[in-house]
Write a protein that holds these residues in place. Structure first.
Motif, mmCIF file in Angstrom:
data_model
loop_
_atom_site.group_PDB
_atom_site.id
_atom_site.type_symbol
_atom_site.label_atom_id
_atom_site.label_comp_id
_atom_site.label_asym_id
_atom_site.label_seq_id
_atom_site.Cartn_x
_atom_site.Cartn_y
_atom_site.Cartn_z
ATOM 1 N N TYR A 172 2.682 -1.890 9.193
ATOM 2 C CA TYR A 172 3.246 -2.463 8.483
ATOM 3 C C TYR A 172 4.869 -1.859 7.804
ATOM 4 O O TYR A 172 5.456 -2.380 7.641
ATOM 5 C CB TYR A 172 2.796 -3.512 7.158
ATOM 6 N N GLN A 229 2.419 -8.909 1.124
ATOM 7 C CA GLN A 229 2.686 -9.193 1.899
ATOM 8 C C GLN A 229 2.366 -8.694 3.199
ATOM 9 O O GLN A 229 2.775 -9.763 4.437
ATOM 10 C CB GLN A 229 4.513 -8.098 1.653
ATOM 11 N N THR A 243 1.250 -11.770 6.472
ATOM 12 C CA THR A 243 2.103 -11.028 7.189
ATOM 13 C C THR A 243 1.349 -11.884 8.179
ATOM 14 O O THR A 243 1.145 -11.998 9.217
ATOM 15 C CB THR A 243 3.409 -9.944 7.947
#
Length: 638
Positions: free
Chosen positions: A282, A312, A316
């Protein structure tokens, strides 16, 4: 001295509207002092004749933009006449072309980003489809969809730490899909920066990234996240206390959630190599933009970079699961994202934008039906000239970020694609002016990106609306917004469902309006009286007008002989569901029959804005509301 431009001439060249039409249809002129202040903030000081001459030179200067936009097969003027040229698509394919006698060439019939070459000259061109990806593309030509609108923070779920998270929202998506809904529209879930008592999802630090506090550790990490709680009784007790509240304590919830996320991150680093592998992927895919965002959030707000990145990633992946799960459960659209109109002038997005952002100017609205005194929202946006000078790259990147893993996007205050009311920092709402934006270029880019993501586009076109913008938006396949309270004729009478727009989304209300129940009871009027916005005489007048409006609405609602509160609410839902609109959306507050308003415009902490949590027990009202929407949307064909 004849070559010295007037202030009005300079303002017009800089994209400012020197006159505007108010809510009563009256023409208003912007004061010279206001024009001068806005021009100064735009980097065009105009106090002296010499400054005005130099500012005019800058305002009309012709610098070739790095990106042009057009529609498929539209003619584009590029220079040399009767000359060969070629179009190279972003995938490498090439199409031959030739300019006509006027030096124009016809764009290809295939949308996308192209490189146009003529001799040694090159020009980047974004070629847009005529319309955005639309409801017929999502549902089929006869499709009539419906869905719910959910403020993500308000949802309740297990281990939610006192505010809604992706797991709680996933439950709502599953519940709505099971009742036949095609969409779950969310309020903004942008990265907020610091969350304090005055938190608003419409004042984000960075719209390109997600608010990490919506992460649901247990949903993605299971027993590992639970074990952290079991091993820390103090943290577990604090989270359980926060989860019991009817109102969110934002500072306490944010602090406790970050403590939990930090400890889960440490545990994963020690015992979950597969998690860390996906996290690294990611981070790699996010590239420099993600790295810069994480670094800014550390420097500006003190977030631990590794923990912030981990959170984060969790958020996501969590929203991806919600959208994918909704589609698998039968939703044809899935999640609809909400794109806020601007961002914190001192936040991460402003920092990344640099000179592309407006500086010293805040966004707002002149007096309108929502707020008689006008508003200053405390946020800023991109400069129209700054966007053009960078080939609209920040706008393209923003669209891609918000549309990714979503079936739709609602663009808040979409009138901002044409013009924004800008106010010098520190001035009142009335001391502003409209700043024009390249609306056709921006809509071309919206159309391209919506097809790439197969994402419908909804525009919030309420408030002071210029005469041509709704026609333009409809032509480009952007759905407008029709709200029950405002769907009236010239006499003030409520319109029958068949008279609502066919190119708009039908809604019972929005986050800035009273709920169906609250409106009938006049809850918003009592709040305004309590806050000193209405004196006793004005309150009586407003209450009398409200009783008149309620009676007017009841004349067109399919109420029948039963006029209890539940029957009236369901009748209002049927009225909206029966409209000609291709999509009908109902805020969950209206589906549940709640009277509390999500946000009262013009207030910060005087009203519990963005703090109300949904009831722990949903009861029969929700099932009745969803069954009503499914029945009417399936039965009626406009």
């Amino acid at each position: 001295m004849n070559n010295v431009p007037s202030l009005t001439e300079l303002a017009g060249a800089a994209g400012l509207c020197c006159t505007w039409t108010d809510v009563n249809g009256q023409s208003r002129r912007v004061a010279d002092a206001t024009l001068a202040e806005v021009l100064r903030a735009l980097g065009l000081p105009a106090a002296t004749a010499a400054q005005r001459r130099e500012a005019m030179h800058q305002a009309v200067g012709s610098v070739a933009p790095p990106l042009r936009t057009c529609q498929v097969q539209e003619w584009l003027e590029i220079g040399a006449a009767e000359a060969a040229c070629e179009w190279q698509h972003e995938d490498g394919s090439v199409v031959a072309g030739r300019t006509d006698a006027a030096g124009s060439v016809q764009a290809p019939g295939r949308p996308g980003y192209w490189l146009l070459r003529q001799g040694t000259a090159e020009l980047r061109v974004a070629v847009a489809p005529p319309r955005c990806f639309g409801m017929c593309d999502a549902l089929g030509p006869q499709g009539r969809g419906w869905g719910l609108v959910l403020q993500a923070y308000a949802a309740r779920g297990e281990h939610d730490a006192g505010m809604g998270d992706t797991a709680a929202c996933g439950e709502w998506a599953w519940r709505a899909a099971g009742a036949g809904a095609d969409a779950l529209a969310l309020g903004p879930v942008h990265a907020a920066g610091v969350i304090d008592a005055g938190f608003s999802p419409y004042s984000p630090s960075d719209r390109r990234f997600l608010e990490p506090l919506y992460a649901a550790p247990v949903e993605l990490l299971g027993d590992g996240a639970r074990a952290v709680l079991m091993g820390d009784p103090d943290l577990r007790g604090e989270l359980e206390r926060l989860e019991q509240g009817d109102y969110i304590d934002w500072p306490a919830t944010a602090a406790a959630k970050w403590r939990w996320l930090a400890r889960v991150h440490r545990a994963c680093g020690q015992a979950a190599p597969d998690v860390m592998t996906d996290l690294q992927r990611y981070e790699r895919d996010g590239g420099p933009a993600l790295a810069a965002h994480v670094a800014f959030m550390h420097t500006r707000y003190g977030h631990n970079p590794a923990v912030y990145l981990f959170a984060q990633w969790l958020a996501t992946r969590g929203w991806q699961r919600v959208h994918d799960g909704a589609r698998r459960a039968g939703m044809k659209i899935g999640l609809i994202a909400d794109l806020a109109i601007g961002f914190d002038p001192h936040g991460a997005e402003a920092h990344a934008a640099g000179d592309t952002a407006l500086h010293g100017l805040l966004l707002g609205a002149p007096p309108d039906p929502f707020c008689a005194a006008g508003q200053v929202w405390g946020i800023t946006s991109y400069s129209p000239t700054g966007l053009a000078s960078r080939g609209f790259l920040p706008f393209i990147q923003l669209l891609r970020a918000v549309m990714h893993d979503r079936g739709g996007v609602r663009i808040d205050h979409i009138l901002g694609l044409q013009r924004l009311w800008v106010v010098p920092d520190g001035a009142g709402a009335g001391e502003g002016a409209y700043l024009r934006y390249p609306v056709r270029d921006l809509l071309n880019l919206v159309a391209i990106e919506s097809w790439r993501q197969r994402c419908i586009v909804i525009g919030e076109d309420l408030g002071l609306v210029s005469p041509d913008i709704r026609t333009l938006l409809a032509k480009r396949g952007v759905l407008g917004t029709d709200v029950l309270a405002f769907c009236r004729d010239a006499t003030g009478a409520f319109l029958p469902p068949q008279a609502w727009r066919r190119d708009a989304v039908a809604m019972t209300g929005t986050h800035d309006l009273p709920t169906l129940v609250g409106w009938r009871r006049g809850c918003d009027l009592r709040w305004r009286e309590r806050l000193g916005q209405l004196d006793a005489s004005r309150l009586r007048h407003e209450q009398m007008q409200r009783r008149h409006d309620v009676a007017q609405l009841d004349r067109v609602l399919p109420i029948g002989s039963h006029k209890d509160a539940a029957a009236v609410r369901l009748a209002a839902l049927r009225h909206v569901a029966a409209s000609a609109a291709p999509l009908a959306l109902v805020p969950v507050e209206d589906a549940l029959g709640l009277d509390g308003q999500v946000n009262l415009p013009g207030t910060v902490d005087q009203h519990p804005n963005w703090r109300r949590r949904l009831p722990r027990r949903l009861g029969a009202a929700l099932q009745e509301a969803m069954a009503c929407m499914a029945e009417v949307r399936g039965r009626n064909s406009p």
